[in-house]
Structures are given as structure tokens and as C-alpha cells.
Design an enzyme around this catalytic site. Structure first.
Site, PDB file in Angstrom:
ATOM      1  N   GLN A   1      -0.158   4.267  20.626  1.00 48.38           N
ATOM      2  CA  GLN A   1       0.081   4.839  19.296  1.00 48.38           C
ATOM      3  C   GLN A   1      -1.030   5.841  18.989  1.00 48.38           C
ATOM      4  O   GLN A   1      -2.153   5.685  19.455  1.00 48.38           O
ATOM      5  CB  GLN A   1       0.155   3.739  18.218  1.00 48.38           C
ATOM      6  CG  GLN A   1      -1.132   3.004  17.889  1.00 48.38           C
ATOM      7  CD  GLN A   1      -1.391   1.799  18.788  1.00 48.38           C
ATOM      8  OE1 GLN A   1      -1.070   1.809  19.962  1.00 48.38           O
ATOM      9  NE2 GLN A   1      -2.023   0.762  18.251  1.00 48.38           N
TER      10      GLN A   1
ATOM     11  N   ARG B   1     -10.725  -1.099   9.887  1.00 46.45           N
ATOM     12  CA  ARG B   1     -10.011   0.054  10.442  1.00 46.45           C
ATOM     13  C   ARG B   1     -10.548   0.353  11.840  1.00 46.45           C
ATOM     14  O   ARG B   1     -11.618  -0.089  12.232  1.00 46.45           O
ATOM     15  CB  ARG B   1     -10.133   1.261   9.511  1.00 46.45           C
ATOM     16  CG  ARG B   1      -9.149   1.173   8.375  1.00 46.45           C
ATOM     17  CD  ARG B   1      -9.295   2.279   7.372  1.00 46.45           C
ATOM     18  NE  ARG B   1     -10.400   2.041   6.444  1.00 46.45           N
ATOM     19  CZ  ARG B   1     -10.722   2.854   5.446  1.00 46.45           C
ATOM     20  NH1 ARG B   1     -10.041   3.956   5.246  1.00 46.45           N
ATOM     21  NH2 ARG B   1     -11.729   2.552   4.633  1.00 46.45           N
TER      22      ARG B   1
ATOM     23  N   TYR C   1       0.836  -1.205   0.000  1.00 51.98           N
ATOM     24  CA  TYR C   1       0.000   0.000   0.000  1.00 51.98           C
ATOM     25  C   TYR C   1       0.871   1.255   0.000  1.00 51.98           C
ATOM     26  O   TYR C   1       0.724   2.128  -0.859  1.00 51.98           O
ATOM     27  CB  TYR C   1      -0.898  -0.037   1.236  1.00 51.98           C
ATOM     28  CG  TYR C   1      -1.895   1.098   1.346  1.00 51.98           C
ATOM     29  CD1 TYR C   1      -3.037   1.129   0.538  1.00 51.98           C
ATOM     30  CD2 TYR C   1      -1.715   2.122   2.275  1.00 51.98           C
ATOM     31  CE1 TYR C   1      -3.959   2.165   0.658  1.00 51.98           C
ATOM     32  CE2 TYR C   1      -2.629   3.151   2.396  1.00 51.98           C
ATOM     33  CZ  TYR C   1      -3.757   3.176   1.596  1.00 51.98           C
ATOM     34  OH  TYR C   1      -4.671   4.193   1.717  1.00 51.98           O
TER      35      TYR C   1
ATOM     36  N   ARG D   1       3.819   4.663  14.931  1.00 47.98           N
ATOM     37  CA  ARG D   1       3.614   5.022  16.336  1.00 47.98           C
ATOM     38  C   ARG D   1       2.812   6.292  16.492  1.00 47.98           C
ATOM     39  O   ARG D   1       2.122   6.483  17.481  1.00 47.98           O
ATOM     40  CB  ARG D   1       4.971   5.194  17.041  1.00 47.98           C
ATOM     41  CG  ARG D   1       5.595   3.892  17.510  1.00 47.98           C
ATOM     42  CD  ARG D   1       7.019   4.085  17.986  1.00 47.98           C
ATOM     43  NE  ARG D   1       7.867   4.534  16.880  1.00 47.98           N
ATOM     44  CZ  ARG D   1       8.349   5.773  16.749  1.00 47.98           C
ATOM     45  NH1 ARG D   1       8.129   6.683  17.662  1.00 47.98           N
ATOM     46  NH2 ARG D   1       9.099   6.099  15.708  1.00 47.98           N
TER      47      ARG D   1
ATOM     48  N   ARG E   1      -3.280   8.513  16.287  1.00 46.27           N
ATOM     49  CA  ARG E   1      -3.760   8.852  14.948  1.00 46.27           C
ATOM     50  C   ARG E   1      -4.570  10.137  15.069  1.00 46.27           C
ATOM     51  O   ARG E   1      -5.047  10.490  16.153  1.00 46.27           O
ATOM     52  CB  ARG E   1      -4.682   7.748  14.384  1.00 46.27           C
ATOM     53  CG  ARG E   1      -4.013   6.407  14.108  1.00 46.27           C
ATOM     54  CD  ARG E   1      -3.026   6.477  12.962  1.00 46.27           C
ATOM     55  NE  ARG E   1      -2.503   5.162  12.602  1.00 46.27           N
ATOM     56  CZ  ARG E   1      -1.466   4.580  13.191  1.00 46.27           C
ATOM     57  NH1 ARG E   1      -0.842   5.172  14.196  1.00 46.27           N
ATOM     58  NH2 ARG E   1      -1.042   3.395  12.773  1.00 46.27           N
TER      59      ARG E   1
ATOM     60  N   GLY F   1      -1.787   0.517  22.929  1.00 48.21           N
ATOM     61  CA  GLY F   1      -2.812   1.540  22.666  1.00 48.21           C
ATOM     62  C   GLY F   1      -2.290   2.957  22.793  1.00 48.21           C
ATOM     63  O   GLY F   1      -3.054   3.919  22.746  1.00 48.21           O
TER      64      GLY F   1
HETATM   65  P1  NAD Z   1     -12.795   1.979   0.481  1.00 52.46           P
HETATM   66  O1  NAD Z   1     -12.151   0.645   0.564  1.00 52.46           O
HETATM   67  O2  NAD Z   1     -14.129   2.163   1.125  1.00 52.46           O
HETATM   68  O3  NAD Z   1     -12.938   2.454  -1.028  1.00 52.46           O
HETATM   69  C1  NAD Z   1     -12.101   2.030  -2.076  1.00 52.46           C
HETATM   70  C2  NAD Z   1     -12.959   1.804  -3.312  1.00 52.46           C
HETATM   71  O4  NAD Z   1     -12.113   1.414  -4.407  1.00 52.46           O
HETATM   72  C3  NAD Z   1     -13.969   0.665  -3.123  1.00 52.46           C
HETATM   73  O5  NAD Z   1     -15.217   1.048  -3.639  1.00 52.46           O
HETATM   74  C4  NAD Z   1     -13.353  -0.483  -3.922  1.00 52.46           C
HETATM   75  O6  NAD Z   1     -14.326  -1.419  -4.358  1.00 52.46           O
HETATM   76  C5  NAD Z   1     -12.681   0.266  -5.030  1.00 52.46           C
HETATM   77  N1  NAD Z   1     -11.573  -0.491  -5.639  1.00 52.46           N
HETATM   78  C6  NAD Z   1     -10.565  -1.132  -5.018  1.00 52.46           C
HETATM   79  N2  NAD Z   1      -9.743  -1.707  -5.921  1.00 52.46           N
HETATM   80  C7  NAD Z   1     -10.246  -1.391  -7.150  1.00 52.46           C
HETATM   81  C8  NAD Z   1      -9.862  -1.694  -8.482  1.00 52.46           C
HETATM   82  N3  NAD Z   1      -8.772  -2.446  -8.741  1.00 52.46           N
HETATM   83  N4  NAD Z   1     -10.625  -1.225  -9.495  1.00 52.46           N
HETATM   84  C9  NAD Z   1     -11.731  -0.485  -9.257  1.00 52.46           C
HETATM   85  N5  NAD Z   1     -12.154  -0.178  -8.015  1.00 52.46           N
HETATM   86  C10 NAD Z   1     -11.418  -0.615  -6.973  1.00 52.46           C
HETATM   87  O7  NAD Z   1     -11.735   3.020   1.078  1.00 52.46           O
HETATM   88  P2  NAD Z   1     -11.840   4.602   1.288  1.00 52.46           P
HETATM   89  O8  NAD Z   1     -11.567   4.867   2.719  1.00 52.46           O
HETATM   90  O9  NAD Z   1     -13.071   5.130   0.671  1.00 52.46           O
HETATM   91  O10 NAD Z   1     -10.562   5.087   0.477  1.00 52.46           O
HETATM   92  C11 NAD Z   1     -10.672   5.716  -0.795  1.00 52.46           C
HETATM   93  C12 NAD Z   1      -9.300   6.170  -1.255  1.00 52.46           C
HETATM   94  O11 NAD Z   1      -8.752   7.093  -0.302  1.00 52.46           O
HETATM   95  C13 NAD Z   1      -8.281   5.040  -1.389  1.00 52.46           C
HETATM   96  O12 NAD Z   1      -7.476   5.283  -2.514  1.00 52.46           O
HETATM   97  C14 NAD Z   1      -7.456   5.144  -0.120  1.00 52.46           C
HETATM   98  O13 NAD Z   1      -6.168   4.671  -0.300  1.00 52.46           O
HETATM   99  C15 NAD Z   1      -7.488   6.642   0.133  1.00 52.46           C
HETATM  100  N6  NAD Z   1      -7.276   6.943   1.564  1.00 52.46           N
HETATM  101  C16 NAD Z   1      -8.282   6.805   2.472  1.00 52.46           C
HETATM  102  C17 NAD Z   1      -8.042   7.093   3.816  1.00 52.46           C
HETATM  103  C18 NAD Z   1      -9.121   7.000   4.853  1.00 52.46           C
HETATM  104  O14 NAD Z   1      -8.824   7.244   6.030  1.00 52.46           O
HETATM  105  N7  NAD Z   1     -10.360   6.714   4.555  1.00 52.46           N
HETATM  106  C19 NAD Z   1      -6.766   7.505   4.235  1.00 52.46           C
HETATM  107  C20 NAD Z   1      -5.759   7.608   3.273  1.00 52.46           C
HETATM  108  C21 NAD Z   1      -6.028   7.346   1.940  1.00 52.46           C
HETATM  109  N1  UDP Z   2      -6.141  -0.648  15.702  1.00 49.25           N
HETATM  110  C1  UDP Z   2      -6.562  -1.130  16.927  1.00 49.25           C
HETATM  111  N2  UDP Z   2      -7.632  -1.961  16.960  1.00 49.25           N
HETATM  112  C2  UDP Z   2      -8.331  -2.313  15.842  1.00 49.25           C
HETATM  113  C3  UDP Z   2      -7.902  -1.798  14.587  1.00 49.25           C
HETATM  114  C4  UDP Z   2      -6.788  -0.972  14.559  1.00 49.25           C
HETATM  115  O1  UDP Z   2      -5.975  -0.812  17.986  1.00 49.25           O
HETATM  116  O2  UDP Z   2      -9.311  -3.070  15.960  1.00 49.25           O
HETATM  117  C5  UDP Z   2      -4.990   0.295  15.683  1.00 49.25           C
HETATM  118  C6  UDP Z   2      -3.920  -0.025  14.652  1.00 49.25           C
HETATM  119  O3  UDP Z   2      -2.962  -0.920  15.192  1.00 49.25           O
HETATM  120  C7  UDP Z   2      -3.338   1.350  14.382  1.00 49.25           C
HETATM  121  C8  UDP Z   2      -4.523   2.289  14.563  1.00 49.25           C
HETATM  122  O4  UDP Z   2      -5.493   1.565  15.296  1.00 49.25           O
HETATM  123  O5  UDP Z   2      -2.368   1.669  15.354  1.00 49.25           O
HETATM  124  C9  UDP Z   2      -5.143   2.735  13.244  1.00 49.25           C
HETATM  125  O6  UDP Z   2      -5.366   1.578  12.478  1.00 49.25           O
HETATM  126  P1  UDP Z   2      -6.172   1.597  11.108  1.00 49.25           P
HETATM  127  O7  UDP Z   2      -6.140   0.212  10.571  1.00 49.25           O
HETATM  128  O8  UDP Z   2      -7.490   2.241  11.305  1.00 49.25           O
HETATM  129  O9  UDP Z   2      -5.361   2.593  10.151  1.00 49.25           O
HETATM  130  P2  UDP Z   2      -3.805   2.886   9.875  1.00 49.25           P
HETATM  131  O10 UDP Z   2      -3.661   4.313  10.257  1.00 49.25           O
HETATM  132  O11 UDP Z   2      -2.928   1.992  10.714  1.00 49.25           O
HETATM  133  O12 UDP Z   2      -3.656   2.613   8.429  1.00 49.25           O
END
Ligand code: NAD
Ligand code: UDP
Length: 309
Positions: free
Chosen positions: A207, A184, A143, A272, A209, A205
Site C-alpha cells: 500500500q 502512525r 474520523y 491501498r 502513501r 506493505g
Molecule cells: P495530533 O494528534 O498531534 O494533534 C491533534 C491535537 O488536537 C492534539 O493537541 C489534541 O490534544 C487536540 N485535541 C484532540 N481532541 C480535542 C478536543 N476534543 N478538544 C481540544 N483539543 C483536542 O495530530 P496532528 O497530526 O497534529 O493533526 C492535526 C490536525 O490535522 C487534525 O485535525 C488532523 O485530523 C489533521 N490531519 C493531520 C494529518 C497528518 O498527517 N498529520 C493528515 C490529515 C489531517
Molecule cells: N502502517 C504500517 N505499520 C505501522 C503503522 C502503519 O505498515 O506500524 C501502515 C498502515 O497500515 C497504512 C500506512 O502505514 O497502510 C499509513 O498508516 P498511518 O496510520 O500512518 O496513516 P493513514 O494514512 O492510514 O491514516
């Protein structure tokens, strides 16, 4: 405008579809439904300005559009680690396909990047100028490195081919329409509390965010896409910083019930600490800053999950 949203049936994508649809744009939502769900966009299906394309971003596609938002990629660690090679392909080939299309039709293209590009940061809070501390061969690398390579591709298409790009680095965002099985932390804790199960805190716990409510983030997306002062990368997130124990306690306070906090093993390479420096966003995005505090955002999110579990 005609706008393509890849990953439009996911958590963030579906909120973005709502926002752009309320502004009167014609939308094409492209999704392979790996983690997205039809129910997230069911209310838009059948409306005159919304089209759904079931398609994988790793396979080329062609649409005559003015803007492309590239969100397709699983975001939760259990989902992106389920098939790590596919995750790399989704990030890298998805970016190439979006950029190739943007180049051909002269569309502006937006990349949903992530705070994960900073890895386990040695600089705190993280400004966009920080290059990050990422393990290239670990469980999270598919990722983190996939997203880093996508940023590289965006800048190379921008420099070499004058493609009009925007890049956002998203910090942890939560809200209604997260999949209950997403994995998540916010959705896990809420679903566990609502089911009366114990809340699984990984490691001690301590760490941290920073959690941004989805409406604030989507507002930032559209502002970033439609301004010309910067192509990015721009951090978007809420600078409020919480430990996972604090989050678990907040969720327990709001949901009530008998759940306890239990500790489980910390996943490998778990960062962290994480907190965005949002100086750039404030400067370039018309004074953008998050408005919804965690307590309030959790209330809306808990209300949603009550309808789901
Ligand atoms: P999500 O998993 O709910 O959404 C991702 C979407 O992409 C889903 O609808 C999935 O079916 C689609 N998808 C995955 N692989 C695909 C492929 N190969 N072809 C077509 N569609 C595909 O996650 P989200 O939280 O909505 O995240 C959306 C975007 O934002 C992602 O790119 C993610 O990396 C980025 N992002 C999200 C967060 C967050 O906290 N939510 C943080 C950082 C980055
Ligand atoms: N985490 C947790 N319990 C859970 C899921 C996640 O304590 O059931 C912790 C995880 O280890 C990380 C933080 O919560 O430290 C955020 O995790 P998440 O998967 O939401 O996103 P990340 O920021 O790590 O991509």
C-alpha cells in the site's frame, strides 16, 4: 492579528504556533491534551503574545480573534478509534463551535480536513473534485465521516451565513514533535528502529502513501489562510509516493542497527494508495510546492526522535 489555534499543542498545531508567533501575531492555543503535549509548546509559554487555554472544542468557547485555525482532532488511527464517538463529536461539534464563533466575531476560519475524505480512492492521484470512496460504518468512519461532515458544515455556514472559510485536505505529514506513541507509520518505524525492535509493516506493505515534511505543510497552511482566490478545499501534501516497504527500508538505511521488517495484519479499510494532485495549491498559493524530499525530512525526524526514546 489575534489568532486562535485549536489543537495547538499537537504535532501540526505546535509548528503552526511557531510560524504564526514568528510573524508577530497574538496567539491563543486551545487544546484538551488528548494527544497533544505541553512540551510541544513549552518554549512559547510565558512569552507575551502566547496564551494557552485547556479546553475541549466540543464545549462552546468565545474569543475575540481575527482568524481561527481548527486543528483539534486526534489524527492517528489508534487514537481516533480509541473513543470513536468522541472523535465524531470533536470533528462535528468542534466545527460548529469554531464556525459559530467565526460568524459572531467575523473571523476567517480554517479547517484541517484530510485525504481520508477520499477513503480508499478509485481515482489516482486524488484531485479535490473527487468525491471519495468511504465506508460509512467501518472502524475508520468516525474520523473520515466526521471530517466530511465538518467540510459540509463549513460550506453551509459559508453559503448561509457568509462565514469566511478555508479548507485544507492534508495528506500524510510527518516531522519532529510527533508523539512517539502516536501510532502512525513514520513515527512507529523510526521509534522501532531506534529501539532495535522489528519494524511492523501491516499487510504486504505494497500500500502507498505520500509523505509531506511538516515545514512544507505549515507554509501551505498560512498561504491558504491569507489568500482570497479560493476557499478550498485545497489538497496539501507531497506527491512523492512510497510503499510502506520502501519507507521501512529507508528508515532502516538511515537508522542502521539490527531491526528486521516483520509483517502484521492489515487494519480494516486501510486505503491501498494515496497521492495528492496539488495542481490547485500550486495555482492559488503563490507557486507553493513541497521542497523537502522524504530522505531529508526523515533525517530531521530521526534526529528529533533520538532525543525522545
Ligand atoms: P495530533 O494528534 O498531534 O494533534 C491533534 C491535537 O488536537 C492534539 O493537541 C489534541 O490534544 C487536540 N485535541 C484532540 N481532541 C480535542 C478536543 N476534543 N478538544 C481540544 N483539543 C483536542 O495530530 P496532528 O497530526 O497534529 O493533526 C492535526 C490536525 O490535522 C487534525 O485535525 C488532523 O485530523 C489533521 N490531519 C493531520 C494529518 C497528518 O498527517 N498529520 C493528515 C490529515 C489531517
Ligand atoms: N502502517 C504500517 N505499520 C505501522 C503503522 C502503519 O505498515 O506500524 C501502515 C498502515 O497500515 C497504512 C500506512 O502505514 O497502510 C499509513 O498508516 P498511518 O496510520 O500512518 O496513516 P493513514 O494514512 O492510514 O491514516
Amino acid at each position: 492579528m489575534r489568532i486562535l489555534i485549536t489543537g495547538g499543542a499537537g504535532f501540526l498545531g505546535s509548528h503552526l504556533c511557531d510560524k504564526l508567533s514568528s510573524q508577530g501575531h497574538d496567539l491563543i492555543c486551545l487544546d484538551n491534551f488528548f494527544t497533544g503535549r505541553k512540551q510541544n509548546i513549552a518554549h512559547l509559554l510565558g512569552t507575551p503574545r502566547f496564551e494557552l487555554a485547556r479546553h475541549d472544542v466540543i464545549d462552546p468557547f468565545k474569543f475575540e480573534v481575527d482568524q481561527i485555525y481548527n486543528l483539534a482532532c486526534p489524527a492517528s488511527p489508534p487514537h481516533y478509534q480509541y473513543n470513536p464517538i468522541k472523535t465524531v463529536k470533536t470533528s462535528v461539534m468542534g466545527a460548529i463551535n469554531c464556525l459559530g464563533l467565526a460568524k459572531r466575531v467575523k473571523a476567517r476560519v480554517f479547517q484541517a480536513s484530510t485525504s481520508e475524505v477520499y477513503g480508499d480512492p478509485t481515482v489516482h492521484p486524488q484531485p479535490e473534485s473527487y468525491w471519495g470512496n468511504v465506508n460509512p460504518i467501518g472502524r475508520r468512519s468516525c474520523y473520515d465521516e466526521g471530517k466530511r461532515c465538518a467540510e459540509t458544515l463549513f460550506f453551509d455556514y459559508h453559503r448561509e451565513n457568509k462565514v469566511d472559510i478555508r479548507i485544507v485536505r492534508i495528506f500524510n505529514t510527518y516531522g519532529p514533535r510527533m508523539n512517539p506513541d502516536d501510532g502512525r507509520v513514520v513515527s512507529n518505524f523510526i521509534v522501532q528502529a531506534l529501539r532495535g525492535e522489528d519494524l511492523t509493516v501491516y499487510g504486504d506493505g505494497q500500500q502507498t502513501r505520500s509523505f509531506c515534511y511538516v515545514d512544507d505543510l505549515i507554509d501551505g497552511f498560512v498561504r491558504l489562510m491569507n489568500q482570497t482566490a479560493t476557499v478550498g478545499p485545497v489538497n496539501l501534501g507531497n506527491p512523492g509516493e512510497f510503499t510502506m516497504l520502501q519507507l521501512a527500508e529507508l528508515v532502516l538505511q538511515q537508522v542502521g542497527g539490527k531491526s528486521k521488517i516483520i509483517h502484521q495484519a492489515l487494519p480494516a479499510d486501510d486505503p491501498r494508495q494515496r497521492r495528492p494532485d496539488i495542481t490547485l495549491a500550486k495555482k492559488h498559493l503563490g507557486g507553493w510546492e513541497p521542497r523537502v524530499p522524504l530522505e531529508e525530512g526523515l533525517k530531521h525526524t530521526i534526529a528529533y526522535f533520538k532525543t525522545q526514546v
